[in-house]
Design a protein around this motif. Sequence first.
Motif, PDB file in Angstrom:
ATOM      1  N   HIS A  70     -10.846  11.665  -7.323  1.00 20.45           N
ATOM      2  CA  HIS A  70     -12.023  10.869  -6.933  1.00 20.45           C
ATOM      3  C   HIS A  70     -11.656   9.500  -6.370  1.00 20.45           C
ATOM      4  O   HIS A  70     -12.438   8.895  -5.663  1.00 20.45           O
ATOM      5  N   ARG A  71     -10.453   8.999  -6.639  1.00 15.13           N
ATOM      6  CA  ARG A  71     -10.063   7.706  -6.068  1.00 15.13           C
ATOM      7  C   ARG A  71      -9.197   7.858  -4.811  1.00 15.13           C
ATOM      8  O   ARG A  71      -8.731   6.864  -4.248  1.00 15.13           O
ATOM      9  N   PHE A  72      -8.953   9.095  -4.402  1.00 18.84           N
ATOM     10  CA  PHE A  72      -8.056   9.308  -3.254  1.00 18.84           C
ATOM     11  C   PHE A  72      -8.611   8.693  -1.961  1.00 18.84           C
ATOM     12  O   PHE A  72      -7.884   8.008  -1.244  1.00 18.84           O
ATOM     13  N   PRO A  73      -9.908   8.884  -1.649  1.00 16.55           N
ATOM     14  CA  PRO A  73     -10.418   8.233  -0.428  1.00 16.55           C
ATOM     15  C   PRO A  73     -10.289   6.711  -0.490  1.00 16.55           C
ATOM     16  O   PRO A  73      -9.903   6.074   0.491  1.00 16.55           O
ATOM     17  N   ALA A  74     -10.570   6.118  -1.642  1.00 21.37           N
ATOM     18  CA  ALA A  74     -10.468   4.648  -1.755  1.00 21.37           C
ATOM     19  C   ALA A  74      -9.015   4.214  -1.562  1.00 21.37           C
ATOM     20  O   ALA A  74      -8.729   3.203  -0.901  1.00 21.37           O
ATOM     21  N   TYR A  75      -8.105   4.984  -2.123  1.00 22.40           N
ATOM     22  CA  TYR A  75      -6.677   4.670  -1.972  1.00 22.40           C
ATOM     23  C   TYR A  75      -6.285   4.722  -0.498  1.00 22.40           C
ATOM     24  O   TYR A  75      -5.613   3.831   0.026  1.00 22.40           O
ATOM     25  N   GLN A 126      -8.216   4.388   2.010  1.00 23.87           N
ATOM     26  CA  GLN A 126      -8.891   3.346   2.803  1.00 23.87           C
ATOM     27  C   GLN A 126      -7.936   2.184   2.998  1.00 23.87           C
ATOM     28  O   GLN A 126      -7.812   1.642   4.094  1.00 23.87           O
ATOM     29  N   GLN A 127      -7.244   1.793   1.933  1.00 20.16           N
ATOM     30  CA  GLN A 127      -6.272   0.717   2.121  1.00 20.16           C
ATOM     31  C   GLN A 127      -5.125   1.205   3.015  1.00 20.16           C
ATOM     32  O   GLN A 127      -4.742   0.540   3.973  1.00 20.16           O
ATOM     33  N   GLN A 169      -9.088   2.437  21.376  1.00 16.40           N
ATOM     34  CA  GLN A 169      -9.461   2.365  19.963  1.00 16.40           C
ATOM     35  C   GLN A 169      -8.234   2.591  19.084  1.00 16.40           C
ATOM     36  O   GLN A 169      -7.372   3.401  19.409  1.00 16.40           O
ATOM     37  N   THR A 170      -8.194   1.886  17.960  1.00 15.38           N
ATOM     38  CA  THR A 170      -7.101   2.132  16.997  1.00 15.38           C
ATOM     39  C   THR A 170      -7.707   2.676  15.699  1.00 15.38           C
ATOM     40  O   THR A 170      -8.547   3.558  15.748  1.00 15.38           O
ATOM     41  N   GLY A 171      -7.302   2.130  14.572  1.00 11.58           N
ATOM     42  CA  GLY A 171      -7.599   2.708  13.249  1.00 11.58           C
ATOM     43  C   GLY A 171      -9.003   3.233  13.018  1.00 11.58           C
ATOM     44  O   GLY A 171      -9.992   2.558  13.298  1.00 11.58           O
ATOM     45  N   THR A 172      -9.039   4.416  12.469  1.00  9.73           N
ATOM     46  CA  THR A 172     -10.334   5.006  12.115  1.00  9.73           C
ATOM     47  C   THR A 172     -10.802   4.482  10.760  1.00  9.73           C
ATOM     48  O   THR A 172      -9.996   4.034   9.951  1.00  9.73           O
ATOM     49  N   ARG A 226       0.810  -1.230   0.000  1.00 13.80           N
ATOM     50  CA  ARG A 226       0.000   0.000   0.000  1.00 13.80           C
ATOM     51  C   ARG A 226       0.842   1.278   0.000  1.00 13.80           C
ATOM     52  O   ARG A 226       0.301   2.376  -0.010  1.00 13.80           O
ATOM     53  N   PHE A 227       2.162   1.105   0.039  1.00 12.95           N
ATOM     54  CA  PHE A 227       3.057   2.276  -0.026  1.00 12.95           C
ATOM     55  C   PHE A 227       3.989   2.155  -1.233  1.00 12.95           C
ATOM     56  O   PHE A 227       5.079   2.707  -1.236  1.00 12.95           O
ATOM     57  N   SER A 228       3.553   1.379  -2.244  1.00 10.70           N
ATOM     58  CA  SER A 228       4.517   0.990  -3.277  1.00 10.70           C
ATOM     59  C   SER A 228       4.421   1.763  -4.587  1.00 10.70           C
ATOM     60  O   SER A 228       5.193   1.506  -5.499  1.00 10.70           O
ATOM     61  N   LEU A 229       3.514   2.722  -4.682  1.00 13.93           N
ATOM     62  CA  LEU A 229       3.357   3.372  -5.991  1.00 13.93           C
ATOM     63  C   LEU A 229       4.613   4.111  -6.425  1.00 13.93           C
ATOM     64  O   LEU A 229       4.784   4.439  -7.589  1.00 13.93           O
ATOM     65  N   TRP A 230       5.517   4.353  -5.472  1.00 13.67           N
ATOM     66  CA  TRP A 230       6.764   5.083  -5.751  1.00 13.67           C
ATOM     67  C   TRP A 230       7.810   4.177  -6.403  1.00 13.67           C
ATOM     68  O   TRP A 230       8.837   4.656  -6.863  1.00 13.67           O
ATOM     69  N   SER A 231       7.567   2.890  -6.365  1.00 16.88           N
ATOM     70  CA  SER A 231       8.516   1.918  -6.918  1.00 16.88           C
ATOM     71  C   SER A 231       8.093   1.608  -8.353  1.00 16.88           C
ATOM     72  O   SER A 231       7.277   2.325  -8.935  1.00 16.88           O
ATOM     73  N   ALA A 232       8.596   0.496  -8.889  1.00 15.00           N
ATOM     74  CA  ALA A 232       8.181   0.095 -10.234  1.00 15.00           C
ATOM     75  C   ALA A 232       6.691  -0.248 -10.294  1.00 15.00           C
ATOM     76  O   ALA A 232       6.126  -0.351 -11.384  1.00 15.00           O
ATOM     77  N   VAL A 233       6.054  -0.388  -9.126  1.00 15.60           N
ATOM     78  CA  VAL A 233       4.588  -0.561  -9.104  1.00 15.60           C
ATOM     79  C   VAL A 233       3.940   0.642  -9.812  1.00 15.60           C
ATOM     80  O   VAL A 233       2.856   0.537 -10.383  1.00 15.60           O
ATOM     81  N   GLY A 234       4.633   1.757  -9.786  1.00 14.12           N
ATOM     82  CA  GLY A 234       4.131   2.963 -10.460  1.00 14.12           C
ATOM     83  C   GLY A 234       4.471   3.007 -11.945  1.00 14.12           C
ATOM     84  O   GLY A 234       4.341   4.057 -12.578  1.00 14.12           O
ATOM     85  N   LEU A 235       4.876   1.871 -12.520  1.00 15.45           N
ATOM     86  CA  LEU A 235       5.244   1.866 -13.939  1.00 15.45           C
ATOM     87  C   LEU A 235       4.096   2.385 -14.824  1.00 15.45           C
ATOM     88  O   LEU A 235       4.323   3.164 -15.758  1.00 15.45           O
ATOM     89  N   SER A 236       2.874   1.989 -14.503  1.00 13.89           N
ATOM     90  CA  SER A 236       1.759   2.463 -15.341  1.00 13.89           C
ATOM     91  C   SER A 236       1.564   3.981 -15.190  1.00 13.89           C
ATOM     92  O   SER A 236       1.049   4.635 -16.092  1.00 13.89           O
ATOM     93  N   ILE A 237       2.010   4.523 -14.046  1.00  8.78           N
ATOM     94  CA  ILE A 237       1.945   5.989 -13.873  1.00  8.78           C
ATOM     95  C   ILE A 237       2.962   6.636 -14.820  1.00  8.78           C
ATOM     96  O   ILE A 237       2.646   7.572 -15.564  1.00  8.78           O
ATOM     97  N   ALA A 238       4.200   6.100 -14.797  1.00  9.68           N
ATOM     98  CA  ALA A 238       5.251   6.657 -15.668  1.00  9.68           C
ATOM     99  C   ALA A 238       4.839   6.530 -17.131  1.00  9.68           C
ATOM    100  O   ALA A 238       5.095   7.432 -17.944  1.00  9.68           O
ATOM    101  N   LEU A 239       4.191   5.421 -17.481  1.00  5.30           N
ATOM    102  CA  LEU A 239       3.748   5.240 -18.867  1.00  5.30           C
ATOM    103  C   LEU A 239       2.640   6.231 -19.217  1.00  5.30           C
ATOM    104  O   LEU A 239       2.582   6.754 -20.322  1.00  5.30           O
TER     105      LEU A 239
END
Length: 549
Positions: free
Chosen positions: A343-348, A350-351, A371-374, A270-283
């Motif tokens: 529009h997808r920021f809240p869903a992002y 959420q994870q 209580q922990t996570g909201t 869930r913290f990986s978009l900065w890696s090659a997981v973000g390849l589709s972003i670079a494309l």
Amino acid sequence: MAFPKINPTSTPAWKELTQHYQETKENHLREQFNADLDRGTSFSLLWNDFLLDYSKNRITKKTLSLLGELAEQVGLEEARVGYFKGELINKTEGRAVLHTALRAKKDDEIFLEGKNIVEEVYAVRKKIKHFSEAIISGDRKGYTGKAFTDVVNIGIGGSDLGPVMVTEALKFYKNHLRTHFVSNVDGDHVNEVLKELDPETTLFVIVSKSFTTQETLSNAMTIKKWFLKKALKKDVADHFVAVSTNEEKIEKFGIAQENVFPMWDWVGGRFSLWSAVGLSIALSVGYENFEDLLLGANEMDSHFKETPFLENMPVIMALLSVWYNNFYGAETEALIPYTQYLHRFPAYLQQGMMESNGKSMDRGGNRVQHQTGTIVWGEPGTNSQHAFFQLIHQGTKLIPTDFIGFKKSLYGNMDHHNKLMANFFAQTEALMNGKTAEEVKKELENQQLSEEELRSLLPFKIFEGNKPTNTLLIEKLTPKSLGALIALYEHKIFVQGVIWNIFSYDQWGVELGKQLAKNILLDIEDSNIGDHDSSTLSLLQFFKKQAKF
Ligand code: F6P
């Protein structure tokens, strides 16, 4: 190497906050604003082109200083150092948590097991750059010699939500390549995507950190079969690339070594978009924009790393959220971006927030007593105003809400932008002030209602107000500001995990359902159904058309 294991409720600050809550819970923000004309500026933070106004929160200066003490007493300082240094803070998986290294500066040094991982990061970045540039320019072609027109990201969870959220957010900066996302194991999802595509001009990026995820492997296999209806086996190498830590499994799938973009187990999905997981972003937006995204995150990292707690944006936002979650008993938080691009920021998130901090064991392995996570949720404004805002304004629940807006619109349509932003400011003002019985009465009197009508209508038109909000006002939605915004919330998650004394970087809670699904798949595919509770059994029988309800 110590990561603090301090029960927050045992700290003196927690006790003081409990008492302070009792003393201040009836305060009304309207009166606090009337009593302190500078409240708006004194509870604001300016960082780069981000303004955080947190004055419309149910706090006083004392609340803030007690929350700051809490941060100190739970060892946030020590934890922050360990986080950036690569200590094994993901203890249950024996891993460091170093998504911050993915956006480090080239000459930074971060050592893990004696290796400077920044060098590896930059080697992969170079590969992303060359690959994305070759695809975008058309230099690298498909198996029939045509340039690529479409890119499909195949992944789920962190291997989908980050890339899809960012490509949507940066649509304005997009090039000619059409990007698609296949995530759900629902076969209708993949079929809907495939029906628009031509195998000759489509590139498939399979993203799976583990390369064992059922959804991703099923979708990848289905797509490969579809591809091979027209193309030959040897053509797979030109059209399929993979991002993963699991080289062995990738090879089995038939992806050539040169088409593999490595990632590392010190990056959480869930913290990986900065890696090659973000390849589709670079494309999708080009490598330079991808780099700007990383740069923005890196700047936020420096701010978080170096700034005292009470001048630190992620820390302030985390502390305020703890204040409502643990003292006011608020269960959810809303997040309302005033831009359709997000529009997808809240869903992002959420994870990000719920997979990270949805834990009930403390770092010592005992059940937490606090209580922990909201729960986080939201949709863009102004649409959400016409949907669920009624409940935030007049419902019985306290829902602290983050409003995220931008000073500039990307197409410069000021007529629309001014209307959008008028709503943005109006909502937080209305939530804070509310409308008193007196004000409602005056309004109704002007409408010439009878005394009886006025009396019966009045209670429904009252707004209590005193609803807490943060306003985050950013200059413009750019790759860089988006990077900083995402990193801001990542660090908020970290701070909250430290305070709640939980491990934020594992996700054991998702395993049980996966295991059971494997067994149930056998029940579905076999003629016999195994042992289950009576509900699951009847449901399975009904699904297989054997049961009578
Ligand atoms: O099931 C949860 C999860 O493990 C997430 O944490 C992760 O982002 C997602 O599945 C996808 O995992 P992978 O990238 O290994 O396919």
